[in-house]
Design a protein around this motif. Structure first.
Motif, short mmCIF file in Angstrom:
data_model
loop_
_atom_site.label_atom_id
_atom_site.label_comp_id
_atom_site.label_asym_id
_atom_site.label_seq_id
_atom_site.Cartn_x
_atom_site.Cartn_y
_atom_site.Cartn_z
N VAL A 189 0.91 -1.76 0.03
CA VAL A 189 0.14 -0.02 -0.13
C VAL A 189 0.25 1.43 -0.14
O VAL A 189 2.39 0.95 0.65
N PHE A 190 0.76 2.03 -0.91
CA PHE A 190 1.76 3.24 -1.18
C PHE A 190 0.22 4.78 -1.26
O PHE A 190 -0.62 4.86 -1.33
N VAL A 191 1.20 5.43 -0.78
CA VAL A 191 0.05 6.98 -0.14
C VAL A 191 0.75 7.77 -0.63
O VAL A 191 1.82 8.24 -1.05
N GLY A 192 -0.27 8.92 -1.24
CA GLY A 192 0.60 9.87 -2.06
C GLY A 192 0.75 10.87 -1.54
O GLY A 192 0.03 11.64 -1.63
N PHE A 193 1.44 11.90 -2.07
CA PHE A 193 2.23 13.32 -1.55
C PHE A 193 2.57 13.76 -2.64
O PHE A 193 3.20 13.44 -2.71
N VAL A 194 2.82 14.93 -1.77
CA VAL A 194 3.75 15.77 -2.53
C VAL A 194 4.71 16.84 -1.95
O VAL A 194 5.84 17.18 -2.49
N ASP A 195 5.07 16.57 -0.37
CA ASP A 195 6.25 17.29 0.04
C ASP A 195 7.09 16.08 1.10
O ASP A 195 6.21 14.65 1.23
#
Length: 125
Positions: free
Chosen positions: A119-125
């Motif tokens: 399971v991967f969660v997307g972030f921008v920082d």
């Protein structure tokens, strides 16, 4: 407490520059939530098996600033997957974070992707 909420901002899958490995599929209960920490953020992750979908949002309930959304009840309102705060029953869309009670505050949501049982969660920082 306002500074806690200011660190959370919705990320769309197309904007994600970092895909953080949150764990394996089996690490998260079905039809309930789990919580991970990414930097200073607590992120609630939901394996919404009844919908065959995964969702992620901030764990902080903006109503009383408690880190409890991962313990909330999942469900649907007019076919919108939602999370209900376990303390005060305020409900939020797991799709866009909108407050389904008609109040102004909302929650940040994050994209999820499953790659080979991880399971991967997307972030921008």
């Amino acid at each position: 407490m306002e500074e806690i909420l200011n660190q959370y901002e919705t990320v769309h899958a197309s904007d994600a520059t970092i895909w953080f490995k949150a764990g394996k599929v089996e690490d998260f209960p079905t039809n309930r939530g789990g919580c991970i920490k990414y930097k200073n953020k607590q992120i609630a992750i939901f394996n919404f098996a009844r919908r065959n979908a995964w969702y992620a949002c901030q764990n902080a309930c903006p109503h009383k600033m408690e880190m409890v959304l991962s313990r909330g009840m999942t469900g649907s309102a007019d076919d919108i997957p939602k999370i209900a705060c376990p303390m005060h029953k305020k409900t939020f869309s797991l799709v866009d974070g909108s407050n389904l009670n008609g109040e102004e505050y909302s929650i940040a949501t994050y994209p999820i992707k499953i790659v080979e049982d991880e399971v991967f969660v997307g972030f921008v920082d």
